[in-house]
Write a protein that holds these residues in place. Sequence first.
Motif, mmCIF file in Angstrom:
data_model
loop_
_atom_site.group_PDB
_atom_site.id
_atom_site.type_symbol
_atom_site.label_atom_id
_atom_site.label_comp_id
_atom_site.label_asym_id
_atom_site.label_seq_id
_atom_site.Cartn_x
_atom_site.Cartn_y
_atom_site.Cartn_z
ATOM 1 N N SER A 196 -9.118 -1.393 -6.915
ATOM 2 C CA SER A 196 -7.886 -2.228 -6.862
ATOM 3 C C SER A 196 -8.385 -3.656 -6.152
ATOM 4 O O SER A 196 -9.497 -3.818 -6.662
ATOM 5 N N THR A 247 -1.484 -1.114 -10.961
ATOM 6 C CA THR A 247 -2.243 -1.600 -9.709
ATOM 7 C C THR A 247 -3.415 -2.399 -10.356
ATOM 8 O O THR A 247 -4.378 -1.849 -11.215
ATOM 9 N N TYR A 249 0.774 -1.069 -0.040
ATOM 10 C CA TYR A 249 0.169 -0.052 -0.043
ATOM 11 C C TYR A 249 0.826 1.266 0.021
ATOM 12 O O TYR A 249 2.072 1.245 0.613
ATOM 13 N N ASP A 251 -1.499 3.254 -12.467
ATOM 14 C CA ASP A 251 -0.948 3.981 -11.262
ATOM 15 C C ASP A 251 -1.939 4.023 -10.134
ATOM 16 O O ASP A 251 -3.108 3.061 -10.500
ATOM 17 N N THR A 252 -1.718 4.513 -9.035
ATOM 18 C CA THR A 252 -2.772 4.262 -7.857
ATOM 19 C C THR A 252 -4.090 5.182 -7.645
ATOM 20 O O THR A 252 -4.717 5.046 -7.023
ATOM 21 N N TYR A 286 -0.207 10.468 -7.544
ATOM 22 C CA TYR A 286 -0.249 9.151 -7.464
ATOM 23 C C TYR A 286 0.906 8.465 -7.808
ATOM 24 O O TYR A 286 1.746 8.556 -8.508
#
Length: 159
Positions: free
Chosen positions: A136, A117, A14, A100-101, A112
């Motif tokens: 996610s 992801t 995370y 990306d996140t 980010y």
Amino acid sequence: SDGSLGCPEPDMSYIQVLVPGFRLVLDVGGEQFEYHTDRAGDQVVLCSDSDRYPAPESPTPGDPVAEELTRLAIRDLAARLGVAQETVRAVAVWQVDWPDTSLGCPQEGVLYSQVITPGYRLALEVDGETHFYHTSLHEISYCPPENEVLPPGDWSLPD
């Protein structure tokens, strides 16, 4: 204290940033359910055991992660719109490797992590209107169509 919103999944990594948000404990018929959200309520994570809930009809039968995320998205959308969960229908689920996140739904002014992801793009329908969630493998995020940034692929809805 990180991107798991306090509900880390085994074998997951995370982003290590403080995520302001809320812890909600709901009591339904004597059973308690704990949800964690970010401050805006765009990301919602169920932190208590959810195996006792039947999976919604899913376009991805047999994929327990997709089914659980769909279940959470249905609950969230029903609450957002003030409608019964039974009126929300999952119409499509796509597996996605987000670049990306941001999960394909970046917010202005937010940075980010640039890491692949894995997750899903969920299409839910209420009264003929389609709503999208990006996920996610452990969280959901409502994504208005005007904010979507989708990787190349076929994103058409089934007939």
